[in-house]
Design a protein around this motif. Structure first.
Motif, PDB file in Angstrom:
ATOM      1  N   CYS A  32      32.888  34.231  45.303  1.00  0.00           N
ATOM      2  CA  CYS A  32      31.463  34.448  45.555  1.00  0.00           C
ATOM      3  C   CYS A  32      31.127  35.927  45.356  1.00  0.00           C
ATOM      4  CB  CYS A  32      31.119  34.006  46.977  1.00  0.00           C
ATOM      5  SG  CYS A  32      29.444  34.439  47.502  1.00  0.00           S
ATOM      6  N   VAL A  33      30.298  36.203  44.360  1.00  0.00           N
ATOM      7  CA  VAL A  33      29.839  37.572  44.092  1.00  0.00           C
ATOM      8  C   VAL A  33      28.343  37.493  43.821  1.00  0.00           C
ATOM      9  CG1 VAL A  33      30.046  39.604  42.621  1.00  0.00           C
ATOM     10  CG2 VAL A  33      32.066  38.227  43.137  1.00  0.00           C
ATOM     11  N   ARG A  34      27.534  37.948  44.758  1.00  0.00           N
ATOM     12  CA  ARG A  34      26.082  37.814  44.642  1.00  0.00           C
ATOM     13  C   ARG A  34      25.459  38.872  43.746  1.00  0.00           C
ATOM     14  NH1 ARG A  34      23.287  35.343  50.095  1.00  0.00           N
ATOM     15  NH2 ARG A  34      24.427  33.381  50.033  1.00  0.00           N
ATOM     16  N   ASP A  35      26.038  40.047  43.703  1.00  0.00           N
ATOM     17  CA  ASP A  35      25.502  41.091  42.838  1.00  0.00           C
ATOM     18  C   ASP A  35      25.608  40.636  41.383  1.00  0.00           C
ATOM     19  OD1 ASP A  35      26.151  43.667  41.044  1.00  0.00           O
ATOM     20  OD2 ASP A  35      24.852  44.261  42.698  1.00  0.00           O
ATOM     21  N   SER A  36      24.483  40.574  40.694  1.00  0.00           N
ATOM     22  CA  SER A  36      24.434  39.968  39.358  1.00  0.00           C
ATOM     23  C   SER A  36      25.294  40.709  38.342  1.00  0.00           C
ATOM     24  CB  SER A  36      22.990  39.901  38.870  1.00  0.00           C
ATOM     25  OG  SER A  36      22.201  39.126  39.745  1.00  0.00           O
ATOM     26  N   SER A  37      25.270  42.032  38.380  1.00  0.00           N
ATOM     27  CA  SER A  37      26.042  42.798  37.400  1.00  0.00           C
ATOM     28  C   SER A  37      27.536  42.615  37.616  1.00  0.00           C
ATOM     29  CB  SER A  37      25.666  44.280  37.479  1.00  0.00           C
ATOM     30  OG  SER A  37      25.866  44.781  38.793  1.00  0.00           O
ATOM     31  N   LYS A  38      27.979  42.617  38.881  1.00  0.00           N
ATOM     32  CA  LYS A  38      29.396  42.395  39.169  1.00  0.00           C
ATOM     33  C   LYS A  38      29.799  40.962  38.836  1.00  0.00           C
ATOM     34  CE  LYS A  38      29.790  45.776  42.940  1.00  0.00           C
ATOM     35  NZ  LYS A  38      30.073  45.949  44.396  1.00  0.00           N
ATOM     36  N   ASN A  39      28.908  40.024  39.143  1.00  0.00           N
ATOM     37  CA  ASN A  39      29.194  38.617  38.891  1.00  0.00           C
ATOM     38  C   ASN A  39      29.488  38.372  37.416  1.00  0.00           C
ATOM     39  OD1 ASN A  39      28.219  35.731  38.145  1.00  0.00           O
ATOM     40  ND2 ASN A  39      28.458  35.646  40.370  1.00  0.00           N
ATOM     41  N   ILE A  96      33.207  39.801  36.533  1.00  0.00           N
ATOM     42  CA  ILE A  96      34.403  39.214  37.157  1.00  0.00           C
ATOM     43  C   ILE A  96      35.217  38.344  36.190  1.00  0.00           C
ATOM     44  CG2 ILE A  96      35.172  37.550  38.906  1.00  0.00           C
ATOM     45  CD1 ILE A  96      34.559  40.130  40.196  1.00  0.00           C
ATOM     46  N   PRO A  97      34.597  37.424  35.424  1.00  0.00           N
ATOM     47  CA  PRO A  97      35.407  36.579  34.526  1.00  0.00           C
ATOM     48  C   PRO A  97      36.110  37.356  33.418  1.00  0.00           C
ATOM     49  CG  PRO A  97      33.230  35.624  34.877  1.00  0.00           C
ATOM     50  CD  PRO A  97      33.182  37.017  35.410  1.00  0.00           C
ATOM     51  N   LYS A 108      43.865  43.084  18.451  1.00  0.00           N
ATOM     52  CA  LYS A 108      43.302  41.780  18.102  1.00  0.00           C
ATOM     53  C   LYS A 108      43.859  40.656  18.975  1.00  0.00           C
ATOM     54  CE  LYS A 108      42.360  43.147  13.336  1.00  0.00           C
ATOM     55  NZ  LYS A 108      42.541  42.830  11.902  1.00  0.00           N
ATOM     56  N   ILE A 109      43.943  40.936  20.290  1.00  0.00           N
ATOM     57  CA  ILE A 109      44.415  39.937  21.246  1.00  0.00           C
ATOM     58  C   ILE A 109      43.208  39.297  21.912  1.00  0.00           C
ATOM     59  CG2 ILE A 109      45.738  39.543  23.364  1.00  0.00           C
ATOM     60  CD1 ILE A 109      47.427  41.964  22.650  1.00  0.00           C
ATOM     61  N   GLN A 110      43.180  37.983  21.964  1.00  0.00           N
ATOM     62  CA  GLN A 110      42.089  37.280  22.628  1.00  0.00           C
ATOM     63  C   GLN A 110      42.118  37.553  24.123  1.00  0.00           C
ATOM     64  OE1 GLN A 110      39.643  35.528  21.133  1.00  0.00           O
ATOM     65  NE2 GLN A 110      40.525  36.189  19.187  1.00  0.00           N
ATOM     66  N   SER A 111      40.962  37.865  24.690  1.00  0.00           N
ATOM     67  CA  SER A 111      40.912  38.253  26.101  1.00  0.00           C
ATOM     68  C   SER A 111      41.249  37.110  27.048  1.00  0.00           C
ATOM     69  CB  SER A 111      39.533  38.816  26.446  1.00  0.00           C
ATOM     70  OG  SER A 111      38.548  37.830  26.240  1.00  0.00           O
ATOM     71  N   ASP A 112      41.149  35.846  26.566  1.00  0.00           N
ATOM     72  CA  ASP A 112      41.457  34.731  27.454  1.00  0.00           C
ATOM     73  C   ASP A 112      42.881  34.217  27.267  1.00  0.00           C
ATOM     74  OD1 ASP A 112      41.131  33.730  24.957  1.00  0.00           O
ATOM     75  OD2 ASP A 112      39.856  32.037  25.533  1.00  0.00           O
ATOM     76  N   ALA A 129      46.851  38.625  27.232  1.00  0.00           N
ATOM     77  CA  ALA A 129      45.853  39.600  27.672  1.00  0.00           C
ATOM     78  C   ALA A 129      45.861  39.785  29.181  1.00  0.00           C
ATOM     79  CB  ALA A 129      44.470  39.152  27.232  1.00  0.00           C
ATOM     80  N   LEU A 130      46.596  38.933  29.858  1.00  0.00           N
ATOM     81  CA  LEU A 130      46.682  38.995  31.320  1.00  0.00           C
ATOM     82  C   LEU A 130      45.303  38.899  31.969  1.00  0.00           C
ATOM     83  CD1 LEU A 130      49.399  41.769  31.784  1.00  0.00           C
ATOM     84  CD2 LEU A 130      49.701  39.323  31.534  1.00  0.00           C
ATOM     85  N   ASN A 131      44.507  37.985  31.479  1.00  0.00           N
ATOM     86  CA  ASN A 131      43.210  37.737  32.102  1.00  0.00           C
ATOM     87  C   ASN A 131      43.424  37.097  33.464  1.00  0.00           C
ATOM     88  OD1 ASN A 131      40.661  36.158  32.705  1.00  0.00           O
ATOM     89  ND2 ASN A 131      40.044  37.269  30.879  1.00  0.00           N
ATOM     90  N   TYR A 132      42.632  37.525  34.448  1.00  0.00           N
ATOM     91  CA  TYR A 132      42.823  37.016  35.807  1.00  0.00           C
ATOM     92  C   TYR A 132      42.206  35.631  36.021  1.00  0.00           C
ATOM     93  CZ  TYR A 132      44.686  41.485  37.334  1.00  0.00           C
ATOM     94  OH  TYR A 132      45.482  42.593  37.502  1.00  0.00           O
TER      95      TYR A 132
END
Length: 670
Positions: free
Chosen positions: A427-434, A437-438, A452-456, A460-463
């Motif tokens: 839950c992140v209500r602040d729109s810019s932070k929200n 996050i992904p 040229k590594i896909q972020s997902d 890429a160690l995406n969280y």
């Protein structure tokens, strides 16, 4: 009076000092007012009045000197008033007046007045014109285009208005009511930039003919005011128009107060649709609809293990919604763990409000731990090793994002072969932070791009965090036109047809849908769980609007297959629907009523006691047939209606115009 004017006409010095004194008083008062109110409208108007008085006083001896006012009596007053008005419009003989002001100090002062008077009064006229233009635009255009009224100008209301404008285009009118001198100048400037309108009147005084499309948002930050203003608005409308068709009118009441549903149920709304907007409930429903619990199941697993981190109202709503969403039949097991700092208190509150959640049918556990200390990890080690669906919803955005990152690292350490599991919603209500996050990655994005590594990708160690409850998403047009609400309206019409044996009309269903808040909640819950029933049959929703390029023949073929699968599994789905309804009613605080209690009350639904005889097993429903022999039949009819409710097969049930697109998922279902 005449004698005094005659004396003033002969005494230029006296008039100068009186006029100068008045000028200073009004100037100082205007400056002080501007500083105190942080506004220039009222000070400008006050100073304009002061200038008019100064002009009148100083013009009397000047006009007498050039012989334009006779003996200095009544003629002086008339002439001074005329020339004062001409100063405002720049239509005065400046040469003659300036020559008559022969003394240096009088000349300087009079020149200043000649410059300031038209400038200040021009500003006064503009401020008047701004309000006048808003009112005229409202009166002229409101009969022809949809009008959206906002009870208050605040950041949330402005976000909602901007979203509506972006979706609807220019053929809408957004009006902010109750504007005062204390309203933020920055927000007023935003309103002006968006071509919205400002009105001093309250929304209750702006009611138009119910035939016109009009929507009211009671969106003050003070929820008590929202309740009060809603009652006032309903009273004003019904008093003005009485019993008529209010289908073009909507009132959205923003309130999370427990008394709000009872208040709405107690008012004679005359058919005016009033929609209670409960943010926490809305967010919980939207989360479990867009990211259903069953998405975490794979490799033949039948256990959904939910972890809710945090306390407060949102955490409770997610827990309650998870219980009835997770009713998927005897082949599946739902387990819910809640970790809070005050777990003992939270559990006691829930046992008081929703006692039948703890009757042994549901696997719900509360664990006490401070999520900022090592007690949290110890609790995870002992109780939450098998978690596959996590919601982090404490009171702070910063704490939530920190805990979510920690949980991703914790479960990755436990199982490095399953990097994206468990699913973590934060839950992140602040729109810019929200929005950011992904995109969280452990490797700098510039480095990813250079290689040229896909972020997902895992590399890429995406969280892999899903952020929800954004202010910008909640205060948007999605709020007033969500797919879930459309399906819920269809569900309501389906039940109306069942209860009336096919005689109910769609127009009447649209009115009765908003008549009872408990009924609205029940219809929404029913609509939400349709997606879970599709999962059990091996289907999922690809979209809830017709997708361009999709082959109509393929769509029809899949809909026909679904209809056949429903016919084959109608009993199984009806049993699950009854379990879902039981869990939902218990999440609303309802308790079971025995046959004896129902007979004594003369009804199966004892509303004031929140007791319902149908809160029982499927087989036990037959015991209450004397109240209605169709209790089971209603569930079966609703199940068979699913293709129609989603608009998959054309039918009169689809009064909200839903257009769903299905997809077959081989790894789904029993």
């Amino acid at each position: 009076m005449v004698h005094m004017v005659q004396k003033m006409a002969l005494d230029t010095s006296f008039c100068f000092w009186v006029s100068f004194f008045v000028f200073c008083i009004f100037l100082l008062f205007s400056i002080a007012t501007a500083i105190h109110r942080l506004d220039i409208v009222k000070p400008l108007r006050v100073f304009g009045i002061g200038l008019a008085v100064c002009d009148f006083i100083i013009l009397i001896p000047i006009l007498h000197a050039i012989g334009e006012c006779g003996d200095g009596g009544v003629a002086s007053v008339s002439s001074a008033i005329m020339n004062m008005a001409q100063l405002v419009t720049l239509n005065v003989g400046y040469d003659a007046l300036i020559k008559a002001a022969d003394e240096a100090h009088v000349l300087v002062f009079f020149t200043i007045l000649c410059v300031l008077t038209p400038a200040v009064w021009g500003g006064v006229v503009l401020t008047l014109f701004e309000n006048l233009s808003s009112y005229l635009a409202y009166q002229i255009f409101s009969p022809f285009i949809p009008v959206y009224f906002f009870s208050e100008l605040n950041e949330n209301a402005l976000m909602l208005a901007q979203s509506i404008k972006n979706q609807k285009g220019r053929k809408t009118l957004c009006i902010f009511c109750g504007i005062s001198e204390n309203t933020s100048p920055e927000l007023k400037e935003e309103v002006k930039n968006n071509s919205f309108l400002l009105l001093k009147q309250s929304e209750a005084s702006c009611i138009k003919n119910p035939k016109n499309q009009q929507t009211y948002f009671e969106i003050s930050e003070n929820q008590n005011e929202n309740l009060t203003h809603t009652c006032t608005l309903i009273h004003a409308c019904t008093k003005a128009y009485g019993d008529c068709d209010y289908s073009n009118m909507r009132i959205y009441l923003f309130s999370e107060q427990e008394e709000a549903p009872l208040l709405l149920n107690s008012i004679d709304k005359k058919g005016i649709p009033v929609i209670l907007v409960d943010r926490d409930r809305f967010v919980a429903h939207d989360l479990l609809f867009t990211h259903p619990l069953y998405e975490v199941l794979s490799d033949g697993s039948k256990t959904i293990s939910v972890l809710i981190v945090g306390d407060g109202r949102l955490a409770n709503e997610i827990l309650k919604t998870s219980v009835w969403c997770g009713q998927l039949g005897k082949n599946y097991h739902l387990k819910i763990n809640a970790i809070t700092k005050n777990a003992s208190h939270s559990e006691k509150v829930m046992r008081l409000e929703y006692p039948e959640f703890f009757n042994g049918e549901y696997d719900i556990s509360f664990f006490e731990a401070d999520i900022t200390t090592c007690d949290f990890e110890a609790c995870l080690d002992e109780h939450c090793a098998d978690v596959n669906y996590i919601c982090v919803c404490s009171e702070s955005d910063e704490t939530n994002s920190h805990v979510a990152l920690y949980l991703r690292a914790y479960y990755f350490r436990k199982n490095t072969d399953s990097f994206k599991k468990p699913f973590i919603a934060v839950c992140v209500r602040d729109s810019s932070k929200n929005a950011i996050i992904p995109e969280f990655t452990a490797v700098p994005r510039e480095k990813l791009l250079s290689k040229k590594i896909q972020s997902d990708s895992d590399a890429a160690l995406n969280y892999n965090l899903f952020a929800f409850d954004s202010d910008r998403l909640f205060y948007s047009s999605y709020l007033i036109d969500s797919p879930l609400e459309r399906i819920a309206l269809n569900v309501h019409f389906g039940y109306e047809l069942s209860f009336s044996e096919g005689t109910a009309s769609s127009s009447l269903a649209r009115k009765t849908y908003y008549a009872n808040e408990t009924g609205i909640r029940s219809n929404r819950a029913n609509a939400l769980h349709i997606r879970y029933k599709l999962f059990l049959l091996g289907y999922d929703l690809k979209a809830l609007s017709f997708v361009k390029g999709a082959q109509e023949s393929e769509r029809d073929e899949l809909a026909q297959k679904l209809q056949a699968d429903i016919e084959t599994n109608v009993l199984m789905l009806s049993l699950i629907e009854h379990d879902r309804w039981n869990a939902f009613m218990r999440s609303e605080g309802w308790r079971s009523a025995s046959l004896e209690q129902a007979k004594k009350a003369g009804t199966h639904k004892i509303t004031r006691a929140k007791m319902h005889a149908c809160l029982c097993t499927w087989d036990e429903l037959d015991s209450f047939a004397e109240f209605d022999p169709k209790f089971k039949e209603y569930d079966e009819i609703m199940i068979k209606n699913i293709p129609y409710l989603l608009g998959l097969i054309p039918h009169k049930l689809n009064i909200s115009g839903v257009n769903a697109v299905l997809e077959k998922r081989s790894n789904y279902g029993n």
